[in-house]
Design a protein around this motif. Structure first.
Motif, short mmCIF file in Angstrom:
data_model
loop_
_atom_site.label_atom_id
_atom_site.label_comp_id
_atom_site.label_asym_id
_atom_site.label_seq_id
_atom_site.Cartn_x
_atom_site.Cartn_y
_atom_site.Cartn_z
N ASP A 1 0.79 -1.22 0.00
CA ASP A 1 0.00 0.00 0.00
C ASP A 1 0.83 1.28 0.00
OD1 ASP A 1 0.94 -0.08 2.58
OD2 ASP A 1 -1.00 0.15 3.53
N ALA A 2 2.13 1.17 0.09
CA ALA A 2 2.96 2.38 0.21
C ALA A 2 3.34 3.00 -1.13
CB ALA A 2 4.22 2.06 1.01
N ASP A 3 3.73 2.20 -2.09
CA ASP A 3 4.25 2.71 -3.35
C ASP A 3 3.37 2.26 -4.51
OD1 ASP A 3 6.51 4.09 -2.38
OD2 ASP A 3 7.58 2.19 -2.15
N VAL A 4 2.25 2.95 -4.72
CA VAL A 4 1.35 2.62 -5.82
C VAL A 4 1.96 3.20 -7.09
CG1 VAL A 4 -0.97 2.91 -6.75
CG2 VAL A 4 -0.64 2.61 -4.29
N LEU A 5 2.29 2.31 -8.02
CA LEU A 5 2.93 2.75 -9.27
C LEU A 5 1.91 3.13 -10.33
CD1 LEU A 5 5.75 0.06 -9.48
CD2 LEU A 5 5.82 2.33 -8.44
#
Length: 145
Positions: free
Chosen positions: A115-119
């Motif tokens: 959930d931290a780094d949505v590309l």
């Protein structure tokens, strides 16, 4: 046995062990998914022993590549993964473990590791952005594509 290969022989039932397509270091990626919501929680690694323990104990056991040891999810954090089902993918090179996650799945304390780094945002959000750039948000390719 190399330092990255936790165990040379398989404790798994022969019909399961024969199907597995392991990496060069004897591991399979294991995806943990919340059984009732479908939420993808984390990815860990299992060798034959870790998979055997997961299948027979009802708790997820993983192989730590960095620590070179087995770990049972929740033993130190209290954030347990209770196994509901285990399945192989069509190529038998990835395991899907559906669990009832108690607490955070991620070592950072987050519910999920994803959930931290949505590309890329959901398709609706991407389509809205594309509509402003030539109307490609209809799902049809723009002219010339």
């Amino acid at each position: 046995m190399t330092s990255s290969s936790p165990r040379p022989s398989s404790p798994l039932a022969p019909e399961i062990a024969a199907r597995l397509k392991r990496s060069a270091d004897g591991l399979l990626p294991a995806i943990a998914q919340q059984y009732d919501t479908g939420e993808v929680l984390m990815l860990g690694w299992m060798d034959d022993e870790a998979l055997h323990r997961t299948l027979t104990t009802g708790r997820c056991t993983y192989w730590s590549r960095s620590r070179q040891e087995y770990w049972i999810k929740g033993d130190t954090s209290g954030h347990f993964q209770w196994v509901k089902s285990v399945a192989l993918d069509c190529d038998a090179d990835t395991v899907l473990v559906k669990v009832d996650q108690v607490g955070a799945a991620c070592h950072t304390g987050a519910r999920t590791c994803f959930d931290a780094d949505v590309l890329l945002a959901e398709a609706d959000e991407a389509a809205e952005g594309a509509e402003g750039a030539g109307g490609a948000g209809s799902g049809e390719p723009a002219a010339g594509q």
